[in-house]
Design a protein around this motif. Structure first.
Motif, PDB file in Angstrom:
ATOM      1  N   HIS A  68       0.828  -1.209   0.000  1.00  0.00           N
ATOM      2  CA  HIS A  68       0.000   0.000   0.000  1.00  0.00           C
ATOM      3  C   HIS A  68       0.861   1.256   0.000  1.00  0.00           C
ATOM      4  CE1 HIS A  68      -3.385   2.647   0.782  1.00  0.00           C
ATOM      5  NE2 HIS A  68      -2.631   3.224   1.718  1.00  0.00           N
ATOM      6  N   ASN A  69       1.751   1.384   0.975  1.00  0.00           N
ATOM      7  CA  ASN A  69       2.515   2.629   1.115  1.00  0.00           C
ATOM      8  C   ASN A  69       3.666   2.736   0.119  1.00  0.00           C
ATOM      9  OD1 ASN A  69       1.126   3.905   3.343  1.00  0.00           O
ATOM     10  ND2 ASN A  69       1.924   2.257   4.634  1.00  0.00           N
ATOM     11  N   ASP A  70       4.309   1.617  -0.200  1.00  0.00           N
ATOM     12  CA  ASP A  70       5.488   1.675  -1.070  1.00  0.00           C
ATOM     13  C   ASP A  70       5.135   1.704  -2.551  1.00  0.00           C
ATOM     14  OD1 ASP A  70       7.011   1.564   1.201  1.00  0.00           O
ATOM     15  OD2 ASP A  70       7.627  -0.524   0.967  1.00  0.00           O
ATOM     16  N   ILE A  71       3.956   1.213  -2.926  1.00  0.00           N
ATOM     17  CA  ILE A  71       3.613   1.102  -4.350  1.00  0.00           C
ATOM     18  C   ILE A  71       2.241   1.693  -4.658  1.00  0.00           C
ATOM     19  CG2 ILE A  71       3.318  -0.473  -6.303  1.00  0.00           C
ATOM     20  CD1 ILE A  71       5.209  -2.426  -4.938  1.00  0.00           C
ATOM     21  N   MET A  72       1.192   1.052  -4.168  1.00  0.00           N
ATOM     22  CA  MET A  72      -0.159   1.340  -4.633  1.00  0.00           C
ATOM     23  C   MET A  72      -0.630   2.751  -4.344  1.00  0.00           C
ATOM     24  SD  MET A  72      -3.638   1.625  -3.890  1.00  0.00           S
ATOM     25  CE  MET A  72      -3.918   0.894  -2.291  1.00  0.00           C
ATOM     26  N   ALA A  73      -0.381   3.260  -3.150  1.00  0.00           N
ATOM     27  CA  ALA A  73      -0.970   4.539  -2.739  1.00  0.00           C
ATOM     28  C   ALA A  73      -0.507   5.719  -3.588  1.00  0.00           C
ATOM     29  CB  ALA A  73      -0.670   4.802  -1.262  1.00  0.00           C
ATOM     30  N   GLU A  74       0.668   5.578  -4.232  1.00  0.00           N
ATOM     31  CA  GLU A  74       1.161   6.676  -5.079  1.00  0.00           C
ATOM     32  C   GLU A  74       1.305   6.238  -6.536  1.00  0.00           C
ATOM     33  OE1 GLU A  74       4.704   8.098  -3.058  1.00  0.00           O
ATOM     34  OE2 GLU A  74       3.502   9.581  -1.993  1.00  0.00           O
ATOM     35  N   GLY A  75       0.636   5.169  -6.898  1.00  0.00           N
ATOM     36  CA  GLY A  75       0.601   4.747  -8.304  1.00  0.00           C
ATOM     37  C   GLY A  75       1.941   4.358  -8.866  1.00  0.00           C
ATOM     38  N   LYS A  76       2.826   3.815  -8.034  1.00  0.00           N
ATOM     39  CA  LYS A  76       4.162   3.456  -8.491  1.00  0.00           C
ATOM     40  C   LYS A  76       4.152   2.084  -9.174  1.00  0.00           C
ATOM     41  CE  LYS A  76       6.250   6.030  -4.664  1.00  0.00           C
ATOM     42  NZ  LYS A  76       7.009   5.934  -3.395  1.00  0.00           N
ATOM     43  N   THR A  77       5.188   1.828  -9.942  1.00  0.00           N
ATOM     44  CA  THR A  77       5.353   0.555 -10.631  1.00  0.00           C
ATOM     45  C   THR A  77       6.673  -0.078 -10.226  1.00  0.00           C
ATOM     46  OG1 THR A  77       4.099   1.302 -12.566  1.00  0.00           O
ATOM     47  CG2 THR A  77       5.562  -0.584 -12.883  1.00  0.00           C
ATOM     48  N   MET A  78       6.616  -1.366  -9.924  1.00  0.00           N
ATOM     49  CA  MET A  78       7.823  -2.158  -9.652  1.00  0.00           C
ATOM     50  C   MET A  78       7.891  -3.262 -10.689  1.00  0.00           C
ATOM     51  SD  MET A  78       8.638  -4.285  -6.174  1.00  0.00           S
ATOM     52  CE  MET A  78      10.180  -5.161  -5.912  1.00  0.00           C
ATOM     53  N   MET A  79       8.990  -3.326 -11.441  1.00  0.00           N
ATOM     54  CA  MET A  79       9.097  -4.293 -12.530  1.00  0.00           C
ATOM     55  C   MET A  79      10.415  -5.045 -12.434  1.00  0.00           C
ATOM     56  SD  MET A  79       9.870  -1.546 -15.610  1.00  0.00           S
ATOM     57  CE  MET A  79       9.917  -2.760 -16.914  1.00  0.00           C
ATOM     58  N   GLY A  80      10.409  -6.288 -12.888  1.00  0.00           N
ATOM     59  CA  GLY A  80      11.635  -7.053 -13.004  1.00  0.00           C
ATOM     60  C   GLY A  80      12.145  -7.002 -14.431  1.00  0.00           C
ATOM     61  N   VAL A  81      13.473  -6.944 -14.582  1.00  0.00           N
ATOM     62  CA  VAL A  81      14.082  -6.899 -15.918  1.00  0.00           C
ATOM     63  C   VAL A  81      15.219  -7.917 -15.969  1.00  0.00           C
ATOM     64  CG1 VAL A  81      15.196  -5.476 -17.669  1.00  0.00           C
ATOM     65  CG2 VAL A  81      13.545  -4.440 -16.107  1.00  0.00           C
ATOM     66  N   ILE A  82      15.191  -8.767 -16.977  1.00  0.00           N
ATOM     67  CA  ILE A  82      16.236  -9.765 -17.202  1.00  0.00           C
ATOM     68  C   ILE A  82      17.059  -9.363 -18.424  1.00  0.00           C
ATOM     69  CG2 ILE A  82      16.701 -12.187 -17.782  1.00  0.00           C
ATOM     70  CD1 ILE A  82      15.559 -11.914 -15.023  1.00  0.00           C
ATOM     71  N   GLU A  83      18.387  -9.378 -18.277  1.00  0.00           N
ATOM     72  CA  GLU A  83      19.289  -9.133 -19.412  1.00  0.00           C
ATOM     73  C   GLU A  83      18.960  -7.847 -20.166  1.00  0.00           C
ATOM     74  OE1 GLU A  83      21.987 -10.747 -20.271  1.00  0.00           O
ATOM     75  OE2 GLU A  83      21.866 -12.655 -19.199  1.00  0.00           O
ATOM     76  N   GLY A  84      18.416  -6.859 -19.459  1.00  0.00           N
ATOM     77  CA  GLY A  84      18.127  -5.590 -20.104  1.00  0.00           C
ATOM     78  C   GLY A  84      17.038  -5.643 -21.156  1.00  0.00           C
ATOM     79  N   ASP A  85      16.198  -6.698 -21.106  1.00  0.00           N
ATOM     80  CA  ASP A  85      15.134  -6.869 -22.106  1.00  0.00           C
ATOM     81  C   ASP A  85      15.695  -6.670 -23.515  1.00  0.00           C
ATOM     82  OD1 ASP A  85      12.606  -7.469 -23.014  1.00  0.00           O
ATOM     83  OD2 ASP A  85      11.864  -5.413 -22.830  1.00  0.00           O
ATOM     84  N   SER A  86      16.861  -7.262 -23.756  1.00  0.00           N
ATOM     85  CA  SER A  86      17.588  -7.008 -25.002  1.00  0.00           C
ATOM     86  C   SER A  86      17.357  -8.095 -26.039  1.00  0.00           C
ATOM     87  CB  SER A  86      19.095  -6.934 -24.712  1.00  0.00           C
ATOM     88  OG  SER A  86      19.383  -5.944 -23.751  1.00  0.00           O
ATOM     89  N   VAL A  87      17.431  -7.700 -27.285  1.00  0.00           N
ATOM     90  CA  VAL A  87      17.614  -8.629 -28.395  1.00  0.00           C
ATOM     91  C   VAL A  87      19.097  -8.513 -28.751  1.00  0.00           C
ATOM     92  CG1 VAL A  87      16.977  -9.239 -30.759  1.00  0.00           C
ATOM     93  CG2 VAL A  87      15.255  -8.272 -29.211  1.00  0.00           C
TER      94      VAL A  87
END
Length: 363
Positions: free
Chosen positions: A292-311
């Motif tokens: 709630h406090n770290d993400i949702m309440a301020e509309g933040k996004t937390m995402m995982g990234v592998i290998e820089g999402d690279s081709v």
């Protein structure tokens, strides 16, 4: 053929240089004479936590020269300078839509110990040795599928380029491919190792107004400044969240955590402004988050990234071009070691003596 390789005989054991056998490449594979290979934290995890079957020949940031091509290979030929990157199937939905870093069989192909046909190319005294990341580049020669072999310019020092296959493409790609920060935006990068410093250079390319590097080693923070971080914070000496919110008048637009340390991951979220985005690229254990406090309440996004999402076949040549133009001086991160000193290279990486060790295999 007989080759010299650094074998990992068992969990937590030092690398042992031995003569092993390497089979001929199959139809879609190439044989590469390895010039140099980067040392990556993932290799250390594979050795110490046995995330791949052992015994194995590790190494997954190889650079070398094509020695032989299989009968069905069409894009490479003998003599090409190449960088080896991660294995992927090439035909699942994620691969076909430009996201091979989340290939549906990524874990099997990179950590399963075999090539994509579930057979081995490496052996010692008749017993199979596991392959790592579809390449096993801690050897004088390696075999890889043409999909994860990237042709690069001949006019750049080939020994330097191996880390573009994993660690450096992870940091740079997280910025350039995933976050794509707007010109004039702000970004905080937690951890000033090879991945974090690569992200800093990429943030400069994207025109970020404030690039804040956070680490606990002043020497790394000094290098971050040299690589165009606008501000640096020592996490042992200051309240990172408070300092960032003051520097940015409310928090950064973007954050990248390369540390995998739970309190630091929390900081990366808490120091975002509303609607901010945090990309997590460090290997993080199970941890608690106040959703709630770290993400949702301020509309933040937390995402995982592998290998820089690279081709890799697209992105690695782009990074080489950035390097040639002076915009991506990743050579400042590198320290070279002889093949015989591979165990020292890993120790220096662990203790911070070297940011990005590269083991020279052919001179």
């Amino acid at each position: 053929m007989n080759i010299k390789a650094a074998v990992t005989p068992g969990q937590g054991q030092d690398f042992v240089l031995e003569e092993v056998q390497l089979a001929a490449p199959k139809a879609n594979e190439v044989l590469v004479k390895i010039v140099a290979t980067g040392v990556c934290h993932t290799d250390a995890v594979a050795r110490d936590a046995a995330i791949a079957p052992l015994p194995a020949v590790l190494g997954h940031e190889g650079a070398g020269i094509v020695e032989e091509v299989g009968e069905a290979v069409t894009l490479l030929e003998k003599g090409d300078h190449v960088v080896l990157s991660f294995a992927h199937c090439g035909h699942c939905d994620n691969c076909l839509t430009g996201h091979p870093t989340v290939c549906e069989t990524f874990n099997d192909l990179n950590f399963g110990g075999t090539h994509d046909d579930y057979t081995h190319r490496l052996s010692k005294d008749g017993q199979p040795l596991s392959t790592f990341f579809g390449q096993s580049s801690f050897g004088t020669f390696a075999i890889a599928h043409e999909r994860n072999v990237v042709k690069v310019d001949r006019d750049v020092d080939l020994a330097l380029l191996g880390p573009l296959g994993c660690g450096i493409q992870t940091g740079a790609g997280t910025v350039l491919n995933s976050l794509k920060p707007e010109f004039g935006s702000t970004i905080a990068i937690y951890g000033a190792g090879a991945v974090g410093l690569s992200a800093i250079m990429a943030a400069k390319i994207m025109g970020c107004k404030k690039i804040i590097a956070i680490d606990v080693h002043d020497s790394r923070l000094e290098l971050a400044k040299e690589l165009c971080a606008t501000h640096t914070l020592n996490g042992k000496e200051v309240d990172v969240v408070k300092e960032i919110k003051e520097l940015t008048r409310g928090g950064t637009n973007y954050a990248i955590d390369t540390t995998g340390v739970p309190p630091v991951v929390r900081q990366s979220l808490q120091a975002l402004r509303p609607l901010g985005v945090a990309a997590i690229v460090g290997v993080t254990p199970v941890m608690d988050i106040d959703v709630h406090n770290d993400i949702m309440a301020e509309g933040k996004t937390m995402m995982g990234v592998i290998e820089g999402d690279s081709v890799p076949n697209v992105f690695i040549p782009q990074l080489v071009d950035y390097y040639k133009s002076g915009q991506f001086p990743f050579d400042k991160l590198v320290k070279f070691y002889d093949f015989e000193d591979i165990n020292l290279a890993f120790e220096d990486s662990k203790t911070g003596v070297a940011i990005k060790p590269i083991v020279r295999i052919a001179h």
